[in-house]
Design a protein around this motif. Structure first.
Motif, mmCIF file in Angstrom:
data_model
loop_
_atom_site.group_PDB
_atom_site.id
_atom_site.type_symbol
_atom_site.label_atom_id
_atom_site.label_comp_id
_atom_site.label_asym_id
_atom_site.label_seq_id
_atom_site.Cartn_x
_atom_site.Cartn_y
_atom_site.Cartn_z
ATOM 1 N N VAL A 1 17.190 1.992 -1.605
ATOM 2 C CA VAL A 1 16.190 1.378 -2.497
ATOM 3 C C VAL A 1 16.552 -0.047 -2.916
ATOM 4 N N LEU A 2 17.805 -0.446 -2.736
ATOM 5 C CA LEU A 2 18.192 -1.809 -3.109
ATOM 6 C C LEU A 2 18.252 -2.737 -1.900
ATOM 7 N N THR A 3 17.711 -2.281 -0.781
ATOM 8 C CA THR A 3 17.722 -3.126 0.412
ATOM 9 C C THR A 3 16.327 -3.667 0.702
ATOM 10 N N ALA A 4 16.291 -4.812 1.363
ATOM 11 C CA ALA A 4 15.012 -5.433 1.710
ATOM 12 C C ALA A 4 14.222 -4.553 2.676
ATOM 13 N N GLY A 5 14.932 -3.944 3.625
ATOM 14 C CA GLY A 5 14.255 -3.164 4.654
ATOM 15 C C GLY A 5 13.450 -2.001 4.098
ATOM 16 N N PHE A 6 13.965 -1.383 3.040
ATOM 17 C CA PHE A 6 13.280 -0.257 2.422
ATOM 18 C C PHE A 6 11.889 -0.662 1.945
ATOM 19 N N TRP A 7 11.807 -1.830 1.303
ATOM 20 C CA TRP A 7 10.529 -2.303 0.763
ATOM 21 C C TRP A 7 9.633 -2.832 1.869
ATOM 22 N N LEU A 8 10.254 -3.495 2.816
ATOM 23 C CA LEU A 8 9.461 -4.041 3.920
ATOM 24 C C LEU A 8 8.793 -2.919 4.708
ATOM 25 N N ASP A 9 9.538 -1.839 4.966
ATOM 26 C CA ASP A 9 8.960 -0.727 5.718
ATOM 27 C C ASP A 9 7.733 -0.152 5.010
ATOM 28 N N GLN A 10 7.810 -0.052 3.684
ATOM 29 C CA GLN A 10 6.663 0.496 2.944
ATOM 30 C C GLN A 10 5.472 -0.458 3.006
ATOM 31 N N ALA A 11 5.747 -1.756 2.870
ATOM 32 C CA ALA A 11 4.646 -2.734 2.917
ATOM 33 C C ALA A 11 4.008 -2.753 4.306
ATOM 34 N N VAL A 12 4.857 -2.653 5.334
ATOM 35 C CA VAL A 12 4.335 -2.649 6.704
ATOM 36 C C VAL A 12 3.478 -1.400 6.949
ATOM 37 N N GLU A 13 3.921 -0.268 6.392
ATOM 38 C CA GLU A 13 3.134 0.962 6.531
ATOM 39 C C GLU A 13 1.776 0.810 5.827
ATOM 40 N N ALA A 14 1.797 0.205 4.648
ATOM 41 C CA ALA A 14 0.535 -0.013 3.927
ATOM 42 C C ALA A 14 -0.376 -0.955 4.705
ATOM 43 N N GLN A 15 0.222 -1.945 5.327
ATOM 44 C CA GLN A 15 -0.553 -2.902 6.127
ATOM 45 C C GLN A 15 -1.109 -2.221 7.382
ATOM 46 N N ARG A 16 -0.334 -1.304 7.937
ATOM 47 C CA ARG A 16 -0.812 -0.565 9.103
ATOM 48 C C ARG A 16 -2.073 0.226 8.737
ATOM 49 N N GLY A 17 -2.117 0.717 7.501
ATOM 50 C CA GLY A 17 -3.302 1.438 7.036
ATOM 51 C C GLY A 17 -4.440 0.526 6.610
ATOM 52 N N LEU A 18 -4.241 -0.802 6.713
ATOM 53 C CA LEU A 18 -5.248 -1.819 6.367
ATOM 54 C C LEU A 18 -5.609 -1.788 4.883
ATOM 55 N N LEU A 19 -4.650 -1.399 4.042
ATOM 56 C CA LEU A 19 -4.892 -1.387 2.606
ATOM 57 C C LEU A 19 -5.069 -2.805 2.068
ATOM 58 N N ASP A 20 -5.726 -2.912 0.914
ATOM 59 C CA ASP A 20 -5.949 -4.223 0.313
ATOM 60 C C ASP A 20 -4.633 -4.850 -0.169
ATOM 61 N N PHE A 21 -3.855 -4.042 -0.891
ATOM 62 C CA PHE A 21 -2.606 -4.610 -1.407
ATOM 63 C C PHE A 21 -1.634 -3.501 -1.797
ATOM 64 N N VAL A 22 -0.394 -3.909 -1.961
ATOM 65 C CA VAL A 22 0.614 -3.045 -2.580
ATOM 66 C C VAL A 22 0.968 -3.641 -3.935
ATOM 67 N N THR A 23 1.281 -2.775 -4.891
ATOM 68 C CA THR A 23 1.874 -3.254 -6.136
ATOM 69 C C THR A 23 3.322 -2.791 -6.178
ATOM 70 N N LEU A 24 4.141 -3.544 -6.889
ATOM 71 C CA LEU A 24 5.564 -3.212 -7.041
ATOM 72 C C LEU A 24 5.835 -3.023 -8.531
ATOM 73 N N GLU A 25 6.237 -1.809 -8.908
ATOM 74 C CA GLU A 25 6.506 -1.531 -10.321
ATOM 75 C C GLU A 25 7.759 -2.274 -10.780
ATOM 76 N N ASP A 26 7.784 -2.621 -12.051
ATOM 77 C CA ASP A 26 8.972 -3.279 -12.586
ATOM 78 C C ASP A 26 8.949 -3.263 -14.110
ATOM 79 N N THR A 27 10.126 -3.258 -14.683
ATOM 80 C CA THR A 27 10.301 -3.520 -16.117
ATOM 81 C C THR A 27 11.595 -4.305 -16.233
#
Lengths: 397, 441
Positions: A31-57
């Motif tokens: 979860v602290l690596t770039a690849g983990f987040w990139l893979d999720q964004a790429v998967e969302a893009q593969r589904g042609l979604l409008d956007f991803v949000t990233l939770e944070d506090t």
């Protein structure tokens, strides 16, 4: 684009269920690596979604709906979501990226140029979800100000002053500063006029001279106007006070209806506030948040969720509606709520990757098979995907 | 023993050394320019890429200064994005301590270090001015005399937060449901005159542990600070004599902090102009200097010393016949160079002497007395000179500042770097993955 709903996914670690990290296919050690987040964004893009949000506090993860005794049984630790967004932007092409920023404790000048820069590095796909930092934990990390004793329950008190209402009012000022700074350079301010030696036309740069109850900001930004002009601003709302913030300041608001009637009521309330804020002519998308546990049949979806609940030792609870079932049944529900006025949905995957692909392949695919979701990205920018035009600059003559 | 040279690439700055009027000059804001320079630096096996800072558009005579490049991106955001298009190159950002809080800066650098797999560096600057503060909610909230003290404790506080995770707290034991070994992981409590903070830092230990710390101050206090806490110094002493004196001074301060000479790298900023021959390079350098200092720019630079409106003066004519205006410099705001004219009267006297003896116009004088390139010559000459300075302990390497964006490093990468590699004084491949590996700190 069709008349179907917009579709986004809310990324938060290995999923929203506190035990999601314990599933065999989960990758919590990454979860602290770039690849983990990139893979999720790429998967969302593969589904042609409008956007991803990233939770944070500005604190370690804490889930008040699913409390833990000492936190050791949960994924703990996360990265600054604006930087995660910047890291995944150059490696994606189409999907919008909306990190989260806390207005209460940060500088609007810094965030404005950070999101403008995110818009540059993503060539027009940036947004930002702005939230308040109301917890004593976050406040102690900064030790800078007295925020009183904000109580979330007070956000339901419409016209009564409260510490929480002050934080939301301050956030409205904060977004106003973001937006003015994004406009503080006219699009053609950079002239590179070799004859006169002038790089910029200073008449097309503007002081924003914001002065409010909590802070003042001079401007102009150090960063030229971003590709979208105004990156997308989003908020999350559960009550009248944050509804007002959304109505005054946002392009997208995430809400958490419990059923169709609640969805219709929430949309009506936000439209009412939007009119009061004088923004009835502007597009404000109302997205419904739903936590999803998906599988091929209702029974196996229930097994999937039960397995997670058993691991956690408690039934999962959420501020948002929790759906357990098939992508087809979820689409039925989404279309019902869409008809009640929600323009889109931000789905929170219970466990990643299982429910993320359930969304990107299952739900998006089901919508598409009904002719209600895009077959290809129809725009190059996040504003474009959301049907928002590139806005005129408030300072341009 | 032959020393290995360290090299870094400075993205061309928001000042007159950057020639935006060159036909080759590209955007200073589009991400593609940053990608181009960073990839060139990585191809040439540089240690790191460097971004400066400026948090308010500069003004002169009460107007936004329009003769230089204006505008820059957010440092953290660009560096995180560059991590996606590079794999070994260090990523250094200048972040000042006045307009930030330790918690957020520590969180940003720790995040950048994770996202770049160990390539983050922080150039700590302690500058402040009320002019820049007008862009910030916390600007001006401290009386002037407390601001430097705050700056000093800022770095140590930020490092304390980063160090709040030891690195062994994550169990990630799926079978037993134990993610975190220590329920108090990341706990911190810090109280001094400036920061009273406590809680838990949200970013577990990053690949480098701490980001590489660069320091740029030149004062006695700044040097002491670097000797105690920094991994590298961004100095402005690029000549042999000044470089050796500075080098000996800061390295000499290390022992009392229990540190060796290798633990602090001295990296002066350096500009360069290459040519097919030394004579060709000299000619090109002269052309570049005239591009960097137009007549209008010469007047503006002279105003910064004179502290007066000189717009009525002819850049091709003589210097003003009056002395610089005494008192606080108010003509130019938002630039560090103004503070460099510590004794304007003496400097003006010196400049007048040069102008009179050589019969120089304002423009020709300014070209001569400001910012001449450090390295001018053929690739062989420049490689030789760089190596000489490093082997003679005037530096451990250089932070190179090209004058054209984004292609200004290409020629250096293609012609000088191979010569340094042939001599065995510069790496041909990266030996490790992190910036600490590259710098040996």
């Amino acid at each position: 684009m069709t008349s179907g709903p917009h579709l986004a996914v809310a990324l938060d670690g290995v999923g929203w269920h506190p035990a999601a990290w314990r599933l065999p296919e989960a990758r919590p050690e990454q979860v602290l690596t770039a690849g983990f987040w990139l893979d999720q964004a790429v998967e969302a893009q593969r589904g042609l979604l409008d956007f991803v949000t990233l939770e944070d506090t500005l604190a370690l993860q804490d889930d008040p709906f699913n409390p833990s005794t000492d936190g050791t049984d949960r994924v703990q630790g996360r990265l600054d979501s604006v930087l995660v967004a910047a890291r995944i932007a150059p490696a994606t092409e189409h999907i919008g990226i909306i990190p989260t920023a806390v207005a209460t404790h940060t500088e609007p000048f810094h965030l404005s140029k950070a999101i403008a820069t995110l818009d540059y590095v993503s060539t027009g796909r940036a947004g930002v979800r702005v939230r308040i930092g109301w917890t004593p934990q976050e406040n102690a990390h900064f030790g800078r100000r007295d925020i009183g004793t904000p109580r979330l329950a007070d956000a339901h008190l419409g016209d009564q002053r409260s510490d929480i209402a002050d934080l939301f009012d301050e956030t409205a000022d904060y977004v106003e500063v973001l937006r003015r700074l994004w406009d503080s350079w006219e699009d053609d301010a950079e002239i590179r006029d070799v004859a006169t030696g002038r790089f910029v036309d200073r008449d097309r740069l503007h002081y924003i001279d914001f002065e409010g109850r909590w802070f003042s900001v001079k401007g102009p930004s150090i960063t030229p106007r971003p590709p979208q002009g105004q990156p997308v601003v989003a908020t999350l709302s559960h009550a009248i006070v944050p509804n007002r913030l959304a109505a005054r300041s946002a392009d997208v608001v995430f809400v958490t209806p419990t059923d169709r009637a609640d969805a219709a009521r929430t949309v009506a309330e936000i439209r009412d506030e939007q009119a009061k804020a004088g923004r009835e002519q502007e597009t404000l998308h109302v997205f419904g948040d739903v936590v999803v546990f998906l599988d091929g049949t209702t029974a196996t979806a229930r097994d999937h969720k039960k397995r997670l609940d058993d691991l956690a030792g408690a039934e999962y609870r959420s501020d948002a509606h929790v759906f357990t079932g098939t992508p087809g049944d979820l689409v039925d529900l989404l279309l019902d709520w869409h008809a009640a006025g929600l323009s889109g949905f931000r789905l929170r995957p219970g466990a990643v990757p299982h429910d993320l692909t359930g969304i990107t392949r299952g739900v998006a695919g089901e919508l598409r098979s009904r002719g209600l979701f895009r077959n290809a990205y129809e725009a190059d920018t996040l504003r474009g995907l959301l049907g928002l035009s590139r806005p005129a600059n408030r300072y341009a003559a | 023993m032959t020393k290995q040279i360290h090299l870094a690439a400075h993205f061309p700055g928001v000042n007159n050394t950057t020639v935006w009027s060159d036909p080759e000059a590209g955007s200073h804001i589009e991400f593609s320019s940053f990608v181009k320079l960073a990839r060139t630096a990585e191809r040439a096996k540089f240690d790191f890429f460097f971004l400066a800072e400026g948090l308010r558009l500069r003004e002169q005579g009460g107007e936004i200064y329009d003769l230089d490049v204006v505008g820059r991106p957010d440092t953290f955001t660009v560096l995180a994005a560059l991590a996606a298009v590079t794999s070994k190159l260090g990523l250094a950002g200048t972040i000042n301590s006045t307009f930030n809080e330790p918690f957020e800066v520590a969180r940003q650098f720790a995040s950048l270090d994770h996202l770049s797999a160990g390539r983050a560096a922080w150039n700590v600057v302690t500058s402040w001015d009320a002019f820049t503060g007008e862009n910030f909610r916390r600007g001006g909230f401290l009386p002037q005399d407390q601001r430097y003290a705050r700056a000093k404790t800022f770095l140590s506080t930020a490092l304390e937060l980063i160090d709040s995770w030891r690195g062994d707290e994550l169990a990630v034991d799926k079978a037993h449901g134990v993610f975190l070994r220590d329920p108090d992981a990341g706990s911190f409590a810090h109280r001094d005159d400036h920061f009273h903070i406590s809680g838990r830092f949200p970013v577990p230990r990053s690949p480098q542990g701490r980001p590489v710390i660069l320091q740029a101050g030149d004062s006695d206090e700044g040097r002491e600070f670097a000797a105690s806490s920094a991994d590298a110094i961004f100095s402005r002493h690029g000549t042999l004599e000044a470089g050796q004196a500075f080098y000996a001074d800061v390295k000499g301060r290390l022992a009392k902090y229990g540190r060796t000479h290798e633990q602090l790298k001295v990296l002066p900023a350096a500009t360069f102009v290459l040519g097919d021959t030394d004579a060709d390079a000299q000619e090109r350098a002269d052309v570049v200097r005239h591009q960097q200092v137009s007549g209008a720019t010469a007047i503006k630079l002279l105003e910064q010393l004179w502290n007066a409106d000189l717009s009525g003066y002819d850049p091709d004519g003589p210097l003003p016949d009056f002395d610089p205006v005494d008192g606080e410099n108010t003509i130019a705001r938002g630039r560090a160079s103004v503070r460099m004219h510590r004794d304007p009267l003496a400097t003006a006297q010196e400049w007048r002497g040069i102008a009179e003896s050589k019969n120089l116009s304002i423009r020709e004088l300014v070209i001569q007395v400001t910012g001449r390139q450090n390295f001018i010559g053929s690739a062989a000459t420049v490689a030789e000179r760089i190596n000489e300075l490093v082997q003679a302990d005037a530096a451990d390497g250089f932070i190179l500042v090209p004058h054209v964006t984004p292609g200004g490093l290409d020629e250096f990468a293609d012609t000088v770097v191979p010569l340094l590699q042939e001599r065995g004084v510069f790496r041909t491949e990266y030996g490790g993955d992190t910036l600490r590996d590259h710098l040996g700190v």
